[in-house]
Design an enzyme around this catalytic site. Sequence first.
Site, mmCIF file in Angstrom:
data_model
loop_
_atom_site.group_PDB
_atom_site.id
_atom_site.type_symbol
_atom_site.label_atom_id
_atom_site.label_comp_id
_atom_site.label_asym_id
_atom_site.label_seq_id
_atom_site.Cartn_x
_atom_site.Cartn_y
_atom_site.Cartn_z
ATOM 1 N N SER A 169 8.350 -2.173 2.252
ATOM 2 C CA SER A 169 7.305 -1.162 2.150
ATOM 3 C C SER A 169 7.693 0.022 3.017
ATOM 4 O O SER A 169 7.977 -0.149 4.208
ATOM 5 C CB SER A 169 5.959 -1.723 2.621
ATOM 6 O OG SER A 169 5.489 -2.714 1.746
ATOM 7 N N GLY A 185 6.766 4.775 -0.676
ATOM 8 C CA GLY A 185 6.753 3.735 -1.697
ATOM 9 C C GLY A 185 7.428 2.454 -1.256
ATOM 10 O O GLY A 185 7.225 1.977 -0.141
ATOM 11 N N GLY A 237 -0.386 -3.138 2.036
ATOM 12 C CA GLY A 237 0.795 -3.988 1.894
ATOM 13 C C GLY A 237 0.486 -5.302 1.202
ATOM 14 O O GLY A 237 1.319 -5.838 0.456
ATOM 15 N N ASP A 238 -0.724 -5.824 1.424
ATOM 16 C CA ASP A 238 -1.118 -7.072 0.773
ATOM 17 C C ASP A 238 -1.281 -6.865 -0.734
ATOM 18 O O ASP A 238 -0.909 -7.733 -1.534
ATOM 19 C CB ASP A 238 -2.428 -7.589 1.374
ATOM 20 C CG ASP A 238 -2.339 -7.751 2.878
ATOM 21 O OD1 ASP A 238 -1.237 -8.008 3.379
ATOM 22 O OD2 ASP A 238 -3.378 -7.601 3.553
#
Length: 307
Positions: free
Chosen positions: A216, A221, A247-248
């Site tokens: 990440s 992106g 991020g999850d």
Amino acid sequence: MILTVTLNTALDITYRTAGLTPHTTNRVAEVSERPGGKGINVARVLSALGHETVVTGFAGGRTGDALRELLAAESPSDALVGIAGTTRRTIAVVDEATGDTTQLNEPGPTVTPAEWAAFLASYEGLATRADAVALCGSLPRGIHVGAYADLVRVARAAGLPVLLDTSGEPLRRGIAARPDFVKPNADELAQLTGSREPLRATRDARRRGGRAVIASLGAAGMLAATPDGSWQAAPPRAVRGNPTGAGDSAVAGLLSGIVERLPWPDRLARAVALSTATVLAPAAGEFDREAYADLLPQVAVTEQSSS
């Protein structure tokens, strides 16, 4: 079924203020509570995408009870293991004036050897029914630093694709067990490899054991180094909002693409669009569906040179 593991679950509390001013009293305009921890956020997004999901990990005390009550009202199935300690809280304070978020994370409970053994027995049983597994987040106190490496080996022995999303020494130990997918952010990747050049660092992380490494990169992106090649995916524009859980959501996008057998560029496009749409949502584990539908066809995916 997709299995997500959150060893350090949390009750996520989000405060929204008109403007956050240190060293004085701040009035909270809105409060929300959600079941949280990285793997639970992943499971909630997967469920919203239409995938059957099961969450496991630990929950205990009144905070753990509140987390499970909130989880019962949603789609992911609860296979959390009860413990004597109290589940932590994480508090996000969103400053509406600036769009900035201040995060306060409690350390979490201490897990006993007997509770860890009970979890392992449950995890091994769940692994026999899963199509993929994600190992997410920090380790609570009492869990040995090589725990994720052990869980990677169990998943691999069951023939499951396994994704690892953690940091520090647990990441270093876990990647050596050769997970199929590793999803660090830029800082975690630099700590692991010593390199701040993303493509070099992702390829170095592959040499350390990750079959595919997907980094990440924040507003830039995501970058993936895989056995099939390397790609970078970027959102069409920067957005402001609450980045907690972005991020999850990216992990959920990757996992859904993996079980649906999408090609890598499509997996990355979905992950980036979901991550960006999560910044626009009120809390972690959610995403703005209208924004996601708009963003997905606009994500630019470029193949990276093999040199």
